[in-house]
Motif scaffolding. Structure first.
Motif, PDB file in Angstrom:
ATOM      1  N   LEU A  73     -54.214  17.910 -85.651  1.00  0.00           N
ATOM      2  CA  LEU A  73     -53.168  16.981 -85.219  1.00  0.00           C
ATOM      3  C   LEU A  73     -51.820  17.272 -85.865  1.00  0.00           C
ATOM      4  CD1 LEU A  73     -52.159  14.430 -83.774  1.00  0.00           C
ATOM      5  CD2 LEU A  73     -53.103  13.090 -85.671  1.00  0.00           C
ATOM      6  N   HIS A  74     -51.792  17.528 -87.157  1.00  0.00           N
ATOM      7  CA  HIS A  74     -50.509  17.696 -87.851  1.00  0.00           C
ATOM      8  C   HIS A  74     -49.801  19.007 -87.506  1.00  0.00           C
ATOM      9  CE1 HIS A  74     -53.448  19.472 -90.599  1.00  0.00           C
ATOM     10  NE2 HIS A  74     -52.464  20.199 -91.077  1.00  0.00           N
ATOM     11  N   HIS A  75     -50.445  19.907 -86.763  1.00  0.00           N
ATOM     12  CA  HIS A  75     -49.778  21.145 -86.336  1.00  0.00           C
ATOM     13  C   HIS A  75     -49.493  21.181 -84.836  1.00  0.00           C
ATOM     14  CE1 HIS A  75     -49.962  23.044 -90.180  1.00  0.00           C
ATOM     15  NE2 HIS A  75     -51.279  22.965 -90.246  1.00  0.00           N
ATOM     16  N   ARG A  76     -49.940  20.198 -84.099  1.00  0.00           N
ATOM     17  CA  ARG A  76     -49.797  20.239 -82.638  1.00  0.00           C
ATOM     18  C   ARG A  76     -48.348  20.268 -82.182  1.00  0.00           C
ATOM     19  NH1 ARG A  76     -54.648  16.057 -81.440  1.00  0.00           N
ATOM     20  NH2 ARG A  76     -56.284  17.509 -82.039  1.00  0.00           N
ATOM     21  N   LEU A  77     -47.503  19.479 -82.814  1.00  0.00           N
ATOM     22  CA  LEU A  77     -46.099  19.466 -82.408  1.00  0.00           C
ATOM     23  C   LEU A  77     -45.467  20.832 -82.615  1.00  0.00           C
ATOM     24  CD1 LEU A  77     -43.675  17.943 -81.322  1.00  0.00           C
ATOM     25  CD2 LEU A  77     -43.198  17.184 -83.652  1.00  0.00           C
ATOM     26  N   ALA A  78     -45.772  21.489 -83.729  1.00  0.00           N
ATOM     27  CA  ALA A  78     -45.201  22.819 -83.987  1.00  0.00           C
ATOM     28  C   ALA A  78     -45.671  23.834 -82.946  1.00  0.00           C
ATOM     29  CB  ALA A  78     -45.570  23.287 -85.394  1.00  0.00           C
ATOM     30  N   VAL A  79     -46.939  23.793 -82.601  1.00  0.00           N
ATOM     31  CA  VAL A  79     -47.465  24.724 -81.586  1.00  0.00           C
ATOM     32  C   VAL A  79     -46.739  24.522 -80.271  1.00  0.00           C
ATOM     33  CG1 VAL A  79     -49.492  25.273 -80.172  1.00  0.00           C
ATOM     34  CG2 VAL A  79     -49.735  25.026 -82.649  1.00  0.00           C
ATOM     35  N   VAL A  80     -46.629  23.265 -79.868  1.00  0.00           N
ATOM     36  CA  VAL A  80     -45.951  22.962 -78.607  1.00  0.00           C
ATOM     37  C   VAL A  80     -44.491  23.404 -78.671  1.00  0.00           C
ATOM     38  CG1 VAL A  80     -45.102  21.058 -77.188  1.00  0.00           C
ATOM     39  CG2 VAL A  80     -47.483  21.133 -77.860  1.00  0.00           C
ATOM     40  N   GLN A  81     -43.837  23.181 -79.780  1.00  0.00           N
ATOM     41  CA  GLN A  81     -42.427  23.547 -79.894  1.00  0.00           C
ATOM     42  C   GLN A  81     -42.244  25.061 -79.892  1.00  0.00           C
ATOM     43  OE1 GLN A  81     -41.204  20.414 -78.853  1.00  0.00           O
ATOM     44  NE2 GLN A  81     -39.575  21.702 -79.563  1.00  0.00           N
ATOM     45  N   ILE A  82     -43.184  25.794 -80.445  1.00  0.00           N
ATOM     46  CA  ILE A  82     -43.086  27.258 -80.407  1.00  0.00           C
ATOM     47  C   ILE A  82     -43.193  27.743 -78.962  1.00  0.00           C
ATOM     48  CG2 ILE A  82     -44.273  29.400 -81.030  1.00  0.00           C
ATOM     49  CD1 ILE A  82     -44.871  27.964 -83.774  1.00  0.00           C
ATOM     50  N   VAL A  83     -44.161  27.227 -78.232  1.00  0.00           N
ATOM     51  CA  VAL A  83     -44.278  27.580 -76.814  1.00  0.00           C
ATOM     52  C   VAL A  83     -43.058  27.074 -76.047  1.00  0.00           C
ATOM     53  CG1 VAL A  83     -45.649  27.246 -74.709  1.00  0.00           C
ATOM     54  CG2 VAL A  83     -46.797  27.626 -76.903  1.00  0.00           C
ATOM     55  N   ALA A  84     -42.576  25.914 -76.464  1.00  0.00           N
ATOM     56  CA  ALA A  84     -41.452  25.292 -75.760  1.00  0.00           C
ATOM     57  C   ALA A  84     -40.136  26.045 -75.932  1.00  0.00           C
ATOM     58  CB  ALA A  84     -41.277  23.844 -76.218  1.00  0.00           C
ATOM     59  N   VAL A  85     -40.069  26.964 -76.887  1.00  0.00           N
ATOM     60  CA  VAL A  85     -38.842  27.759 -77.017  1.00  0.00           C
ATOM     61  C   VAL A  85     -38.548  28.447 -75.682  1.00  0.00           C
ATOM     62  CG1 VAL A  85     -37.836  29.810 -78.099  1.00  0.00           C
ATOM     63  CG2 VAL A  85     -38.912  28.054 -79.511  1.00  0.00           C
ATOM     64  N   VAL A  86     -39.570  29.025 -75.075  1.00  0.00           N
ATOM     65  CA  VAL A  86     -39.399  29.678 -73.771  1.00  0.00           C
ATOM     66  C   VAL A  86     -39.043  28.633 -72.718  1.00  0.00           C
ATOM     67  CG1 VAL A  86     -40.568  30.971 -71.947  1.00  0.00           C
ATOM     68  CG2 VAL A  86     -40.937  31.565 -74.347  1.00  0.00           C
ATOM     69  N   TRP A  87     -39.790  27.531 -72.715  1.00  0.00           N
ATOM     70  CA  TRP A  87     -39.539  26.475 -71.737  1.00  0.00           C
ATOM     71  C   TRP A  87     -38.156  25.876 -71.926  1.00  0.00           C
ATOM     72  CZ3 TRP A  87     -40.812  25.345 -67.186  1.00  0.00           C
ATOM     73  CH2 TRP A  87     -40.595  24.084 -66.651  1.00  0.00           C
ATOM     74  N   ASN A  88     -37.748  25.648 -73.185  1.00  0.00           N
ATOM     75  CA  ASN A  88     -36.422  25.092 -73.463  1.00  0.00           C
ATOM     76  C   ASN A  88     -35.320  26.042 -73.022  1.00  0.00           C
ATOM     77  OD1 ASN A  88     -37.578  22.823 -74.594  1.00  0.00           O
ATOM     78  ND2 ASN A  88     -37.465  23.621 -76.670  1.00  0.00           N
ATOM     79  N   SER A  89     -35.569  27.332 -73.167  1.00  0.00           N
ATOM     80  CA  SER A  89     -34.591  28.318 -72.692  1.00  0.00           C
ATOM     81  C   SER A  89     -34.404  28.168 -71.192  1.00  0.00           C
ATOM     82  CB  SER A  89     -35.051  29.732 -73.022  1.00  0.00           C
ATOM     83  OG  SER A  89     -35.181  29.904 -74.399  1.00  0.00           O
ATOM     84  N   TYR A  90     -35.502  28.052 -70.483  1.00  0.00           N
ATOM     85  CA  TYR A  90     -35.441  27.861 -69.033  1.00  0.00           C
ATOM     86  C   TYR A  90     -34.739  26.541 -68.683  1.00  0.00           C
ATOM     87  CZ  TYR A  90     -36.886  26.503 -64.372  1.00  0.00           C
ATOM     88  OH  TYR A  90     -36.884  26.058 -63.086  1.00  0.00           O
ATOM     89  N   LEU A  91     -35.135  25.458 -69.342  1.00  0.00           N
ATOM     90  CA  LEU A  91     -34.526  24.142 -69.054  1.00  0.00           C
ATOM     91  C   LEU A  91     -33.037  24.131 -69.361  1.00  0.00           C
ATOM     92  CD1 LEU A  91     -37.178  21.591 -70.335  1.00  0.00           C
ATOM     93  CD2 LEU A  91     -36.692  22.248 -67.963  1.00  0.00           C
ATOM     94  N   SER A  92     -32.663  24.765 -70.477  1.00  0.00           N
ATOM     95  CA  SER A  92     -31.252  24.813 -70.835  1.00  0.00           C
ATOM     96  C   SER A  92     -30.463  25.593 -69.793  1.00  0.00           C
ATOM     97  CB  SER A  92     -31.095  25.443 -72.218  1.00  0.00           C
ATOM     98  OG  SER A  92     -29.745  25.461 -72.586  1.00  0.00           O
ATOM     99  N   TRP A  93     -31.002  26.708 -69.364  1.00  0.00           N
ATOM    100  CA  TRP A  93     -30.347  27.496 -68.315  1.00  0.00           C
ATOM    101  C   TRP A  93     -30.249  26.685 -67.033  1.00  0.00           C
ATOM    102  CZ3 TRP A  93     -32.832  29.111 -63.764  1.00  0.00           C
ATOM    103  CH2 TRP A  93     -32.035  29.878 -62.926  1.00  0.00           C
ATOM    104  N   LYS A  94     -31.356  26.057 -66.648  1.00  0.00           N
ATOM    105  CA  LYS A  94     -31.400  25.293 -65.396  1.00  0.00           C
ATOM    106  C   LYS A  94     -30.395  24.131 -65.433  1.00  0.00           C
ATOM    107  CE  LYS A  94     -33.883  24.419 -61.601  1.00  0.00           C
ATOM    108  NZ  LYS A  94     -33.802  25.272 -60.448  1.00  0.00           N
ATOM    109  N   ALA A  95     -30.353  23.429 -66.557  1.00  0.00           N
ATOM    110  CA  ALA A  95     -29.465  22.260 -66.676  1.00  0.00           C
ATOM    111  C   ALA A  95     -27.997  22.647 -66.764  1.00  0.00           C
ATOM    112  CB  ALA A  95     -29.851  21.448 -67.907  1.00  0.00           C
ATOM    113  N   ASN A  96     -27.726  23.852 -67.235  1.00  0.00           N
ATOM    114  CA  ASN A  96     -26.335  24.232 -67.480  1.00  0.00           C
ATOM    115  C   ASN A  96     -25.825  25.337 -66.573  1.00  0.00           C
ATOM    116  OD1 ASN A  96     -25.499  22.666 -70.003  1.00  0.00           O
ATOM    117  ND2 ASN A  96     -27.502  23.460 -70.540  1.00  0.00           N
ATOM    118  N   LYS A  97     -26.628  25.750 -65.589  1.00  0.00           N
ATOM    119  CA  LYS A  97     -26.162  26.828 -64.711  1.00  0.00           C
ATOM    120  C   LYS A  97     -25.001  26.330 -63.856  1.00  0.00           C
ATOM    121  CE  LYS A  97     -29.382  26.314 -60.873  1.00  0.00           C
ATOM    122  NZ  LYS A  97     -30.384  26.972 -60.062  1.00  0.00           N
ATOM    123  N   MET A  98     -24.140  27.215 -63.567  1.00  0.00           N
ATOM    124  CA  MET A  98     -22.932  26.853 -62.823  1.00  0.00           C
ATOM    125  C   MET A  98     -23.251  26.692 -61.337  1.00  0.00           C
ATOM    126  SD  MET A  98     -20.575  26.639 -64.970  1.00  0.00           S
ATOM    127  CE  MET A  98     -20.291  27.064 -66.651  1.00  0.00           C
TER     128      MET A  98
END
Length: 145
Positions: A120-145
């Motif tokens: 349990l105490h490592h689940r957030l970190a695991v998700v956030q590591i995977v989410a780096v890729v997802w966050n990159s996509y979301l950031s691009w999607k939200a900020n694309k011109m």
């Protein structure tokens, strides 16, 4: 790298909530930097630090506390560490926001593994590591011109 991991583990033992929130904020920020530099090819001269700071704020003040808290609630709703419990947690975890429909190719597999193999105490970190890729996509999607 091993020494860094041991330090992280030690901090996680002493201040798990704080470490999870800081980890979430930093990794959301990394996702935005990857988006701006590798996906959008902005270059460092055109990098928006304001945008990266805003994304980190989302990680620090929303993702870390809300998702971390959600994992605690989810662990109480569906007790256990069996394969069946991991599957149930994944299904409950996916039952929100229409935006998740677009990431079903990634998150169900990540979450089954997360809920089955990761304490349990490592689940957030695991998700956030995977989410780096997802966050990159979301950031691009939200900020694309």
């Amino acid at each position: 790298m091993a020494a860094l991991w041991r330090s992280y583990q030690s901090l996680m033992t002493k201040r798990p909530w704080t470490v999870q929130i800081v980890t979430a904020g930093c990794l959301v920020g990394v996702g935005d930097v990857i988006s701006q530099q590798l996906i959008e090819h902005r270059g460092w001269a055109n990098h928006s630090m304001i945008r990266t700071t805003k994304m980190m704020g989302i990680g620090f003040f929303f993702v870390g506390p809300v998702v971390g808290g959600w994992y605690k609630v989810l662990d109480k709703l569906v007790a256990g560490g069996t394969k069946t419990a991991a599957m149930k947690k994944m299904l409950v975890d996916q039952d929100y926001f229409d935006a998740l429909i677009s990431n079903y190719y990634l998150w169900p597999a990540v979450q089954i593994g997360n809920f089955y193999f990761i304490p349990l105490h490592h689940r957030l970190a695991v998700v956030q590591i995977v989410a780096v890729v997802w966050n990159s996509y979301l950031s691009w999607k939200a900020n694309k011109m």
